[in-house]
Design a protein around this motif. Structure first.
Motif, mmCIF file in Angstrom:
data_model
loop_
_atom_site.group_PDB
_atom_site.id
_atom_site.type_symbol
_atom_site.label_atom_id
_atom_site.label_comp_id
_atom_site.label_asym_id
_atom_site.label_seq_id
_atom_site.Cartn_x
_atom_site.Cartn_y
_atom_site.Cartn_z
ATOM 1 N N CYS A 53 0.602 -1.814 0.002
ATOM 2 C CA CYS A 53 0.190 -0.174 0.251
ATOM 3 C C CYS A 53 0.718 1.567 0.123
ATOM 4 C CB CYS A 53 -1.111 0.353 1.079
ATOM 5 S SG CYS A 53 -2.092 -1.765 1.469
ATOM 6 N N GLY A 54 2.152 1.185 -0.377
ATOM 7 C CA GLY A 54 3.050 2.356 -0.275
ATOM 8 C C GLY A 54 3.244 3.495 -1.337
ATOM 9 N N SER A 55 2.481 2.619 -3.108
ATOM 10 C CA SER A 55 2.643 3.569 -4.125
ATOM 11 C C SER A 55 1.492 4.888 -4.103
ATOM 12 C CB SER A 55 2.059 2.836 -5.145
ATOM 13 O OG SER A 55 0.428 2.156 -5.165
ATOM 14 N N LYS A 56 2.228 5.932 -4.357
ATOM 15 C CA LYS A 56 1.384 7.122 -4.993
ATOM 16 C C LYS A 56 0.206 6.452 -5.016
ATOM 17 C CE LYS A 56 2.106 11.693 -5.479
ATOM 18 N NZ LYS A 56 3.067 12.997 -6.873
ATOM 19 N N SER A 57 0.113 6.244 -6.164
ATOM 20 C CA SER A 57 -1.360 6.059 -6.294
ATOM 21 C C SER A 57 -2.129 5.086 -5.992
ATOM 22 C CB SER A 57 -1.103 5.026 -7.721
ATOM 23 O OG SER A 57 -0.334 3.815 -8.134
ATOM 24 N N TRP A 58 -1.921 3.775 -5.062
ATOM 25 C CA TRP A 58 -2.574 3.584 -4.425
ATOM 26 C C TRP A 58 -3.231 3.932 -2.510
ATOM 27 C CZ3 TRP A 58 -3.598 2.835 0.867
ATOM 28 C CH2 TRP A 58 -4.252 1.699 1.232
ATOM 29 N N ILE A 59 -2.659 5.465 -2.257
ATOM 30 C CA ILE A 59 -2.469 6.193 -0.979
ATOM 31 C C ILE A 59 -3.388 7.550 -2.186
ATOM 32 C CG2 ILE A 59 -1.502 7.846 -0.168
ATOM 33 C CD1 ILE A 59 1.016 6.316 0.863
ATOM 34 N N ASN A 60 -3.140 7.563 -3.412
ATOM 35 C CA ASN A 60 -4.255 8.808 -3.499
ATOM 36 C C ASN A 60 -6.168 8.093 -4.021
ATOM 37 O OD1 ASN A 60 -2.790 10.370 -3.565
ATOM 38 N ND2 ASN A 60 -1.923 10.446 -5.408
ATOM 39 N N SER A 61 -5.886 6.905 -4.675
ATOM 40 C CA SER A 61 -7.175 6.398 -4.655
ATOM 41 C C SER A 61 -7.969 6.168 -3.052
ATOM 42 C CB SER A 61 -7.219 5.079 -5.593
ATOM 43 O OG SER A 61 -6.108 3.987 -4.605
ATOM 44 N N ALA A 62 -6.486 5.376 -2.348
ATOM 45 C CA ALA A 62 -7.562 5.180 -0.697
ATOM 46 C C ALA A 62 -8.253 6.350 -0.587
ATOM 47 C CB ALA A 62 -6.161 4.873 -0.098
ATOM 48 N N PHE A 63 -7.618 7.667 -0.273
ATOM 49 C CA PHE A 63 -8.019 8.791 -0.123
ATOM 50 C C PHE A 63 -8.628 9.254 -0.556
ATOM 51 C CE2 PHE A 63 -4.512 10.049 2.340
ATOM 52 C CZ PHE A 63 -4.541 9.860 3.565
ATOM 53 N N ASN A 64 -9.011 8.994 -1.512
ATOM 54 C CA ASN A 64 -10.155 9.521 -2.483
ATOM 55 C C ASN A 64 -11.841 8.745 -1.958
ATOM 56 O OD1 ASN A 64 -9.147 11.113 -3.887
ATOM 57 N ND2 ASN A 64 -8.890 10.058 -5.657
ATOM 58 N N ALA A 65 -11.802 6.959 -1.566
ATOM 59 C CA ALA A 65 -12.434 6.582 -1.285
ATOM 60 C C ALA A 65 -12.946 6.570 -0.246
ATOM 61 C CB ALA A 65 -12.221 5.188 -1.787
ATOM 62 N N MET A 66 -12.366 6.954 0.769
ATOM 63 C CA MET A 66 -12.295 8.161 2.076
ATOM 64 C C MET A 66 -13.137 8.859 2.260
ATOM 65 S SD MET A 66 -9.740 6.153 5.094
ATOM 66 C CE MET A 66 -8.418 6.846 3.800
ATOM 67 N N GLU A 67 -12.618 9.968 1.578
ATOM 68 C CA GLU A 67 -13.466 10.861 1.954
ATOM 69 C C GLU A 67 -14.955 11.109 1.469
ATOM 70 O OE1 GLU A 67 -10.253 13.564 -0.127
ATOM 71 O OE2 GLU A 67 -9.242 13.544 1.751
ATOM 72 N N GLU A 68 -14.776 10.720 -0.134
ATOM 73 C CA GLU A 68 -16.160 9.682 -0.993
ATOM 74 C C GLU A 68 -17.269 9.425 0.597
ATOM 75 O OE1 GLU A 68 -18.636 7.536 -4.279
ATOM 76 O OE2 GLU A 68 -16.219 8.234 -4.418
#
Length: 260
Positions: free
Chosen positions: A216-231
């Motif tokens: 889970c350390g990649s920038k793309s995974w982190i961005n998609s995870a934050f998008n999912a949580m913020e939604e």
């Protein structure tokens, strides 16, 4: 101070701090400890406070008066479905954390079907000073709660667990960013992401995703995870505010019907 005023001040202290001992409240309010203890005993008997190993927290009656019990019940009802939607999108453990006094507590969780995963047990108490989901809650906690947490001897779970000074310095940054990443603060090799959930301007919980940093350390995974949580956080806020508005309207109607 009259007896009634003393009782109100003690209730206000517990409602604000969320977690206190008899001696601390007695000193702060200038009331003898023996007298303060008698008030706490009465408040406990009537459900306004609950006691755990000498520390007092808001009880069911006080939570219902403040509306927090209703919000937490709603979170528990809809939390699992929200967390499962996050897991389906990001493929890692999702947890809903609430603050209980000077600790965090896992209210709900959802897990992926993977052998290596990081998770908390439902109702497990968690340190507010370590882990993204807990430090998000600490960032929006009342000043007295922050002080109580940071004045204690903070256990270090890993080499990455922050000191009290580091945590204090990080709180304004967390509030400004509205999101947080922690790396290995509770478990070596883990990464944890969290966002706050608000209802009418008050923080009610945090949403937290945790997994191994190797996955889970990649920038793309982190961005998609934050998008999912913020939604998911926005959906929770909308649901909570709609439900509490309906509850308030119903209470007003009941009051008018009784008055009539």
């Amino acid at each position: 101070m009259s007896s009634f005023e003393r009782g109100l001040k003690i209730l206000a202290e517990i409602a604000t701090c969320g977690d206190a001992t008899v001696d601390v409240v007695a000193t702060r309010l200038g009331i003898p400890q023996s007298t303060t203890y008698r008030y706490f005993k009465t408040l406990k008997e009537h459900g306004f406070v609950q006691e755990d190993d000498g520390r007092y927290r808001p009880g069911r009656a006080l939570l219902e008066m403040s509306g927090r019990n209703h919000s937490q019940s709603l979170l528990a009802d809809i939390g699992t479905a929200v967390l499962k939607s996050i897991v389906d999108e990001v493929g890692e453990t999702a947890v809903m954390v609430i603050r209980v006094g000077t600790q965090g507590m896992c209210l709900r969780r959802a897990e992926p079907d993977k052998s290596l995963k990081y998770s908390f047990a439902v109702n497990e108490l968690l340190p507010l000073h370590a882990g993204a989901g807990q430090r998000i809650l600490l960032a929006w906690a009342p000043a007295d709660v922050v002080r109580q947490v940071l004045e204690r001897d903070l256990p270090r779970f890993t080499d990455n667990t922050l000191t009290a000074q580091q945590i204090q310095a990080s709180l304004p940054q967390i509030r400004s960013a509205g999101r947080l990443i922690s790396r290995g603060e509770l478990d070596v090799g883990s990464i944890s992401l969290a966002v706050p959930v608000f209802c009418r301007g008050e923080i009610v919980c945090s949403l937290n995703i945790a997994g191994p940093e190797t996955r889970c350390g990649s920038k793309s995974w982190i961005n998609s995870a934050f998008n999912a949580m913020e939604e998911a956080a926005l959906c929770l806020t909308s649901s909570l505010e709609s439900a509490t508005s309906f509850q308030s309207s119903r209470e007003i109607l009941n009051e008018h019907s009784y008055a009539g």
